[in-house]
Write a protein that holds these residues in place. Structure first.
Motif, PDB file in Angstrom:
ATOM      1  N   GLU A   1       0.823  -1.210   0.000  1.00  0.00           N
ATOM      2  CA  GLU A   1       0.000   0.000   0.000  1.00  0.00           C
ATOM      3  C   GLU A   1       0.859   1.262   0.000  1.00  0.00           C
ATOM      4  OE1 GLU A   1      -2.671  -0.470   3.321  1.00  0.00           O
ATOM      5  OE2 GLU A   1      -3.993  -1.826   2.189  1.00  0.00           O
ATOM      6  N   LYS A   2       1.933   1.248   0.782  1.00  0.00           N
ATOM      7  CA  LYS A   2       2.836   2.403   0.841  1.00  0.00           C
ATOM      8  C   LYS A   2       3.426   2.672  -0.546  1.00  0.00           C
ATOM      9  CE  LYS A   2       7.242   3.961   2.726  1.00  0.00           C
ATOM     10  NZ  LYS A   2       8.472   3.539   3.391  1.00  0.00           N
TER      11      LYS A   2
ATOM     12  N   LEU B   1       2.261   1.656  -3.567  1.00  0.00           N
ATOM     13  CA  LEU B   1       1.230   2.058  -4.525  1.00  0.00           C
ATOM     14  C   LEU B   1       0.730   3.475  -4.284  1.00  0.00           C
ATOM     15  CD1 LEU B   1      -0.825  -1.231  -4.950  1.00  0.00           C
ATOM     16  CD2 LEU B   1       0.803  -0.206  -6.548  1.00  0.00           C
ATOM     17  N   ASN B   2       0.605   3.866  -3.027  1.00  0.00           N
ATOM     18  CA  ASN B   2       0.120   5.211  -2.712  1.00  0.00           C
ATOM     19  C   ASN B   2       1.124   6.302  -3.074  1.00  0.00           C
ATOM     20  OD1 ASN B   2      -2.349   4.308  -1.749  1.00  0.00           O
ATOM     21  ND2 ASN B   2      -1.636   4.146   0.362  1.00  0.00           N
ATOM     22  N   ASN B   3       2.402   5.988  -3.009  1.00  0.00           N
ATOM     23  CA  ASN B   3       3.430   7.012  -3.207  1.00  0.00           C
ATOM     24  C   ASN B   3       4.190   6.897  -4.517  1.00  0.00           C
ATOM     25  OD1 ASN B   3       3.351   8.541  -0.581  1.00  0.00           O
ATOM     26  ND2 ASN B   3       3.519   6.451   0.155  1.00  0.00           N
TER      27      ASN B   3
ATOM     28  N   PRO C   1      -5.300   2.054  -7.931  1.00  0.00           N
ATOM     29  CA  PRO C   1      -4.898   3.328  -7.343  1.00  0.00           C
ATOM     30  C   PRO C   1      -5.601   4.494  -8.031  1.00  0.00           C
ATOM     31  CG  PRO C   1      -2.987   1.930  -7.810  1.00  0.00           C
ATOM     32  CD  PRO C   1      -4.168   1.277  -8.450  1.00  0.00           C
ATOM     33  N   ASP C   2      -5.895   5.547  -7.282  1.00  0.00           N
ATOM     34  CA  ASP C   2      -6.640   6.684  -7.834  1.00  0.00           C
ATOM     35  C   ASP C   2      -5.832   7.500  -8.834  1.00  0.00           C
ATOM     36  OD1 ASP C   2      -4.907   7.913  -6.062  1.00  0.00           O
ATOM     37  OD2 ASP C   2      -6.479   8.900  -4.894  1.00  0.00           O
ATOM     38  N   TRP C   3      -4.542   7.261  -8.936  1.00  0.00           N
ATOM     39  CA  TRP C   3      -3.709   8.012  -9.869  1.00  0.00           C
ATOM     40  C   TRP C   3      -3.600   7.343 -11.248  1.00  0.00           C
ATOM     41  CZ3 TRP C   3       0.092   4.549 -10.878  1.00  0.00           C
ATOM     42  CH2 TRP C   3       0.485   3.693  -9.859  1.00  0.00           C
TER      43      TRP C   3
END
Length: 181
Positions: A145-146, A148-150, A170-172
């Protein structure tokens, strides 16, 4: 018939169940496989323009740093430090040191550690295209998660094609290619 139009700078997710052909599609995109019936070889990504982290990372005999930066001529310690921190590789680096020799025959890294070093290599590169094949498959949920989020912070103005079979979007992500059986 498959037609994918990916604009420079887009972040594309390729998803599908295990065995659906996601990695084969990535191999065609990268130019590792050429089939004139399926692929216009004039549009593939030149090997000089992409960084690729496969689901089966290849690490060579050499230092951990050499396995990340590949070419010492443009070494950027600040950039490398950010990537190492982002991928939670500090423990491995602090424990073994940058100059620790990695030997595939005496593998002291876990699958997840090897995978994160492979991702670090892709992110450290200056390549305009980043290809990540199942980059979080061998990682625990928190680390996955870290990353994918960053990840967008480390890709910014580059094109990313990422393969995942998890139900995470992911939202990006700018576009999704779903491979169906």
């Amino acid at each position: 018939y498959l037609n994918i139009d990916i604009k420079y700078g887009m972040k594309i997710l390729i998803k599908g169940i295990s065995g659906s052909g996601k990695s084969s599609l990535m191999d065609y995109i990268a130019g590792f496989k050429i089939n004139n019936n399926l692929f216009n070889k004039e549009n593939y990504i030149s090997p000089n323009n992409f960084a690729y982290s496969s689901q089966h990372p290849f690490l060579f005999k050499g230092t951990l740093i050499e396995n990340i930066i590949l070419d010492n001529s443009n070494f950027n310690e600040k950039k490398l430090s950010k990537i190492i921190k982002f991928l939670s590789l500090e423990k491995i680096i602090n424990k073994n040191g940058f100059s620790t020799i990695y030997n595939p025959e005496l593998n002291f890294l876990s699958g997840g550690e090897s995978q994160r070093i492979s991702i670090a290599r892709a992110l450290y590169s200056e390549s305009p295209f980043i290809l990540l094949d199942e980059p979080t498959a061998k990682l625990d949920k928190k680390t996955s998660e870290k990353i994918l989020n960053n990840l967008p912070h480390f890709i910014k103005n580059r094109t990313l094609i990422i393969i995942m079979h998890e139900n995470i979007i992911p939202d990006w992500i700018d576009g999704i290619v779903e491979i169906l059986n």
